[in-house]
Scaffold this motif. Structure first.
Motif, PDB file in Angstrom:
ATOM      1  N   GLN A   1      -8.608   2.423  13.465  1.00  0.00           N
ATOM      2  CA  GLN A   1      -9.426   2.875  12.344  1.00  0.00           C
ATOM      3  C   GLN A   1      -9.516   1.787  11.282  1.00  0.00           C
TER       4      GLN A   1
ATOM      5  N   CYS B   1     -13.541  -6.759  13.625  1.00  0.00           N
ATOM      6  CA  CYS B   1     -12.216  -6.891  13.030  1.00  0.00           C
ATOM      7  C   CYS B   1     -12.296  -8.011  12.009  1.00  0.00           C
TER       8      CYS B   1
ATOM      9  N   PHE C   1     -10.356  -2.811  18.562  1.00  0.00           N
ATOM     10  CA  PHE C   1     -11.575  -2.116  18.139  1.00  0.00           C
ATOM     11  C   PHE C   1     -11.410  -0.588  18.149  1.00  0.00           C
ATOM     12  N   LYS C   2     -10.298  -0.110  18.705  1.00  0.00           N
ATOM     13  CA  LYS C   2     -10.024   1.320  18.675  1.00  0.00           C
ATOM     14  C   LYS C   2      -9.290   1.741  17.404  1.00  0.00           C
TER      15      LYS C   2
ATOM     16  N   GLU D   1     -17.363  -6.882  18.397  1.00  0.00           N
ATOM     17  CA  GLU D   1     -17.159  -5.958  19.515  1.00  0.00           C
ATOM     18  C   GLU D   1     -18.072  -6.270  20.695  1.00  0.00           C
TER      19      GLU D   1
ATOM     20  N   ASN E   1     -25.885  -2.731  16.095  1.00  0.00           N
ATOM     21  CA  ASN E   1     -24.727  -2.415  15.258  1.00  0.00           C
ATOM     22  C   ASN E   1     -23.475  -2.470  16.109  1.00  0.00           C
TER      23      ASN E   1
ATOM     24  N   CYS F   1     -16.498   3.834   2.016  1.00  0.00           N
ATOM     25  CA  CYS F   1     -15.447   3.295   2.871  1.00  0.00           C
ATOM     26  C   CYS F   1     -14.306   2.767   2.017  1.00  0.00           C
TER      27      CYS F   1
ATOM     28  N   LYS G   1     -18.795  -2.708  15.858  1.00  0.00           N
ATOM     29  CA  LYS G   1     -17.545  -2.797  15.113  1.00  0.00           C
ATOM     30  C   LYS G   1     -17.123  -4.256  15.012  1.00  0.00           C
TER      31      LYS G   1
ATOM     32  N   ASN H   1     -16.406  -1.986   5.567  1.00  0.00           N
ATOM     33  CA  ASN H   1     -16.854  -1.006   6.559  1.00  0.00           C
ATOM     34  C   ASN H   1     -16.533  -1.450   7.977  1.00  0.00           C
ATOM     35  N   LEU H   2     -16.038  -2.681   8.133  1.00  0.00           N
ATOM     36  CA  LEU H   2     -15.617  -3.209   9.431  1.00  0.00           C
ATOM     37  C   LEU H   2     -16.755  -3.114  10.444  1.00  0.00           C
ATOM     38  N   SER H   3     -17.955  -3.541   9.992  1.00  0.00           N
ATOM     39  CA  SER H   3     -19.138  -3.399  10.834  1.00  0.00           C
ATOM     40  C   SER H   3     -20.039  -4.619  10.724  1.00  0.00           C
TER      41      SER H   3
ATOM     42  N   ARG I   1      -9.339  -2.022  10.918  1.00  0.00           N
ATOM     43  CA  ARG I   1      -9.396  -3.202  11.781  1.00  0.00           C
ATOM     44  C   ARG I   1      -9.320  -4.498  10.963  1.00  0.00           C
TER      45      ARG I   1
END
Length: 510
Positions: free
Chosen positions: A421, A282, A418-419, A433, A278, A492, A280, A264-266, A423
């Motif tokens: 989709q 990579c 981080f932009k 992030e 929470n 995801c 983002k 989920n890259l989170s 990562r």
């Protein structure tokens, strides 16, 4: 003489009476209570001929002959040795008239994404039908044979079901090449506990996972099976693998922890069960970024192997014990060989422009531009360190925790990533992030955090290690389907293909 004869006769009579009483008591004790219960259920008088001692012998014999058929044969042997090969399960189940409801539990295994065959459902049902069929039980040996098989089939099924619900049907360590999360597995205590329970049906009901995440996925699985959605079959498989993951005993029990969900890259900071921060992230570059591989096998041979790309972020858990503000990057040998030396060979000023120092045998080299970086083995011969600064690949702070993969959480100067989709772009570490907010979540407000914030802004940065007084658990995990805080099911992408690996192992279970 008469007196002696009288005494002898009296002694003989007494002895005979005692022997008779002992024999009678022994015969009476050997009558099988299981036989009585089986007669009561089936109406077949042959079961009343059974003897406890004979049944124990038959049960042991059947166990020895079917040793390889049991998933945990050594535990099973130890259990029945402990109980002198008594029919522990059948005695309880017949007494409480639970057989039909227990068979039904195994039949509902599909609601957990599992095949009922894993729990001998058909075999148990067939043996129970044979027990109730007078044409099948024509003599006492038939009775012993069927009941011994039924007892052992139930023991195998109950222990397997208990293990599946409480620990999962697979060990993640055995199927994943980069899995380092502490995960409890079944042992003799859990095995014996399942079989020694007073109420078998109640126990089987009690081991149903009750966490809202698990229940939600169960409901979604059954809903998918009744829908005509084009993605229904694919979604079912995704749910099935995540149900298995939720059964593994590797979940956080702490009140506060860091949770990184790799696909989920989170990242979430979780306190008392709720996310308080929470962001983002990579993660490491993976093998399945184009998602061409769905939940299918890699190998036509049918043998599924976990083949991770060498940059994938591993699954692990540890404790964040400190941070390094304005970190020095000790460049790994693999990156030095595959990237740094190649860049230096193409551009003689690359090392200087990126604040990278070169060392040989622990001593810094003053003029690295004179080295032939295209020479074989240069990346292994020399060591590279990137000094603190704006261009440092670790940014202004890294969060440290012990692990065998040498990964950590860190800041990055490349905010554009981080932009994206997808990562999955790092070498294995996790780029965060909001590093300063994460530092505040760990250290709290106060002088330590203020010092960290100030140090990250100075013009001439120096590396500084700061210990975290109360270590915070960190989990690098892998879930591709879950219930969000709004009660909606989220999916995801399987960026590392780990769903593919897990599903292929699940469908091969017997």
């Amino acid at each position: 003489m008469d007196i002696r004869r009288t005494l002898l006769n009296s002694t003989s009579v007494f002895f005979i009476v005692i022997v008779t009483i002992v024999c009678f008591s022994s015969c009476k004790n050997s009558e099988s209570e299981l036989g009585k219960l089986a007669f009561k259920i089936s109406g077949n008088k042959i079961f009343k001929e059974m003897k406890e001692e004979v049944f124990a012998e038959r049960l042991k014999s059947v166990r020895e002959k079917q040793y390889s058929n049991f998933k945990n044969p050594k535990f099973l042997e130890a259990f029945y040795d402990k109980h002198n090969y008594a029919p522990i399960l059948l005695s309880k189940i017949f007494s409480d008239n639970q057989m039909d409801s227990i068979i039904a539990v195994f039949g509902r295994a599909e609601t957990h994404g599992l095949n009922p065959k894993l729990f001998n459902e058909e075999q148990i049902k067939l043996l129970y039908e044979q027990m109730n069929d007078k044409d099948e039980i024509r003599n006492v040996e038939d009775a012993y044979k069927v009941l011994a098989k039924l007892e052992l089939s139930l023991a195998n099924a109950i222990s397997n079901y208990s293990n599946a619900m409480q620990f999962g049907v697979l060990s993640p360590r055995k199927i994943y090449a980069q899995y380092y999360t502490k995960t409890k597995r079944p042992d003799e205590v859990s095995f014996f506990g399942a079989l020694e329970t007073a109420d078998v049906k109640q126990f089987l009901d009690s081991v149903q996972p009750k966490h809202k995440q698990y229940v939600a996925l169960q409901q979604a699985l059954m809903s998918q099976r009744t829908s005509n959605n084009a993605d229904g079959e694919e979604n079912q498989r995704i749910i099935i693998v995540n149900l298995e993951r939720l059964r593994w005993q590797n979940k956080p029990k702490e009140e506060k922890y860091i949770w990184v969900n790799i696909p989920n890259l989170s990242l979430d900071v979780v306190e008392n069960g709720k996310s308080t921060l929470n962001m983002k992230v990579c993660v490491g570059e993976g093998r399945n970024q184009d998602y061409k591989d769905k939940l299918v096998e890699y190998d036509e041979s049918g043998i599924q192997k976990d083949r991770p790309f060498n940059r994938e972020t591993p699954q692990l858990n540890s404790l964040i014990h400190s941070v390094q503000v304005n970190p020095v990057w000790n460049i790994p040998e693999s990156i030095a060989s595959n990237e740094i030396t190649k860049y230096a060979a193409a551009d003689p000023y690359y090392l200087a422009n990126n604040n990278i120092d070169v060392y040989l045998d622990g001593k810094i080299i003053e003029d690295p531009e004179t080295i032939d970086w295209s020479a074989a083995g240069a990346g292994k011969k020399y060591k590279f360190k990137q000094r603190p600064g704006e261009e440092n690949s670790l940014g202004k702070i890294k969060f440290l925790f012990d692990n065998q993969s040498s990964v950590y959480l860190h800041d990055t100067p490349n905010q554009q990533a981080f932009k994206l989709q997808v990562r999955a772009v790092s070498h294995g570490c996790v780029r965060v992030e909001k590093p300063l907010e994460l530092a505040k979540a760990l250290f709290g407000s106060g002088s330590t955090y203020d010092g960290i914030s100030k140090a990250m802004q100075v013009g001439q940065p120096k590396a500084k290690d700061i210990a975290l007084q109360n270590k915070v658990p960190v989990y690098l995990s892998y879930l591709t389907c879950w219930l969000d805080e709004k009660g909606k099911l989220q999916y995801c992408k399987d960026v590392y293909g780990l769903d593919i690996v897990l599903y292929s192992h699940l469908v091969r279970l017997k």
